[in-house]
Design an enzyme around this catalytic site. Structure first.
Site, PDB file in Angstrom:
ATOM      1  N   GLU A 252       0.855  -1.369  -0.095  1.00 40.94           N
ATOM      2  CA  GLU A 252      -0.090  -0.199  -0.010  1.00 40.94           C
ATOM      3  C   GLU A 252       0.847   1.304  -0.028  1.00 40.94           C
ATOM      4  OE1 GLU A 252      -2.988   0.203   3.146  1.00 40.94           O
ATOM      5  OE2 GLU A 252      -3.987  -1.654   2.446  1.00 40.94           O
TER       6      GLU A 252
ATOM      7  N   GLU B  11      -8.477   1.698  -5.118  1.00 41.43           N
ATOM      8  CA  GLU B  11      -9.482   1.505  -4.479  1.00 41.43           C
ATOM      9  C   GLU B  11     -10.304   2.629  -4.117  1.00 41.43           C
ATOM     10  OE1 GLU B  11      -8.742  -1.168  -1.021  1.00 41.43           O
ATOM     11  OE2 GLU B  11     -10.748  -1.041  -0.116  1.00 41.43           O
TER      12      GLU B  11
HETATM   13  O1  KIV Z   1      -6.877  -6.959   1.531  1.00 40.67           O
HETATM   14  C1  KIV Z   1      -7.624  -7.090   0.483  1.00 40.67           C
HETATM   15  O2  KIV Z   1      -8.493  -7.890   0.209  1.00 40.67           O
HETATM   16  C2  KIV Z   1      -7.199  -5.973  -0.694  1.00 40.67           C
HETATM   17  C3  KIV Z   1      -8.379  -5.772  -1.588  1.00 40.67           C
HETATM   18  C4  KIV Z   1      -9.446  -5.094  -1.190  1.00 40.67           C
HETATM   19  C5  KIV Z   1      -7.886  -4.987  -2.894  1.00 40.67           C
HETATM   20  O3  KIV Z   1      -6.566  -5.273  -0.619  1.00 40.67           O
END
Ligand code: KIV
Length: 270
Positions: free
Chosen positions: A121, A188
């Protein structure tokens, strides 16, 4: 557009899918059995998401899940998947200290689970870590927009990058992540027009969740799209089943059969 057949999806085949205009289907999985079903259904990327913290462990956020727990989930998924590319989230606290810590965490995931790539991230704050992981030969997927590991910084799960300055930053970071070598990016919960712009500004695939239809692929959390968990109902979530009801009906019937002495019958014993 007819889907091509790939024996094992690689970061290269994903790139090819984008250039052919073929959409990428991505779903989460956290265990061997579901990974096998997801893989057999033709999903291109299985994400071992840190959403395991929510749907598998019942935590309110993704923050508590540990690297060891992610490796456990990832190695189970890898054993169930023979076609999909398996991507694993680097969990909170395992890459933010410095790029050495990030590389150590990514190497543990690759060595101990057998997964094919990691997801990290953040934009410029994660740049050094992402670069170092890629330099070691580990493919990285970026993740911008709503980044659940920063939930306490933002204070809510509302749509991100609605203001011009945040939107410009997201576009710049999308280009930066491509430049440093990410093979794809998850966007997202951002406006669809911005996600479309981001997708057009890079050659690598953009996979959206709550980012509209004009991106290169879509990702959802498996338990949400199967209707196993109902507390979470964002606008972008399409439910394909009410699996909670189906499971509860079967379990209640089993319980009834045990109590009424209908199960097991004579044929079901030795
Ligand atoms: O952890 C997860 O499931 C994610 C998705 C929502 C993309 O990062």
């Amino acid at each position: 557009m007819e889907a091509q057949t790939y024996s094992r999806i690689t970061t290269k085949s994903l790139q090819q899918m984008k250039s052919n205009g073929e959409k990428i289907a991505m779903l989460t999985a956290y265990d061997y059995t579901f990974a096998g079903l997801v893989d057999a259904s033709g999903i291109d990327i299985i994400l071992v998401g840190d959403s395991a913290s929510n749907v598998m462990a019942g935590h309110e956020t993704t923050l508590p899940i540990t690297l060891d727990q992610m490796i456990y989930h990832a190695s189970s998924v890898v054993r169930g998947a023979s076609r999909a590319l398996v991507v694993v989230d680097l969990p909170f606290g395992t890459y933010q200290s410095d790029s050495k810590q990030a590389l150590r965490s990514a190497i543990r995931i690759m060595k101990e689970s057998g997964a094919h790539a990691v997801k990290v991230e953040g934009g410029k704050q994660s740049k050094d870590s992402i670069e170092r992981i890629i330099q070691a030969g580990i493919p990285v997927m970026g993740h911008l927009g709503l980044t659940p590991q920063s939930i306490y910084k933002f204070g809510s799960y509302t749509v991100r990058a609605k203001e011009d300055n945040e939107a410009d930053q997201l576009l710049n970071e999308t280009v930066m992540l491509e430049k440093i070598g990410c093979f794809g990016i998850v966007l997202e919960k951002i406006p669809a027009t911005l996600a479309e712009k981001a997708s057009k500004s890079v050659k690598i695939p953009i996979v959206g969740i709550g980012a509209g239809r004009n991106v290169d692929g879509q990702v959802l959390v498996l338990h949400d799209m199967l209707g196993m968990i109902k507390e979470f109902s964002p606008r972008f979530l399409r439910r394909y089943l009410d699996l909670d009801k189906i499971i509860c009906q079967a379990i209640s019937k089993y319980s009834e059969d045990v109590k009424s002495k209908d199960f097991p019958n004579e044929k079901e014993q030795y």
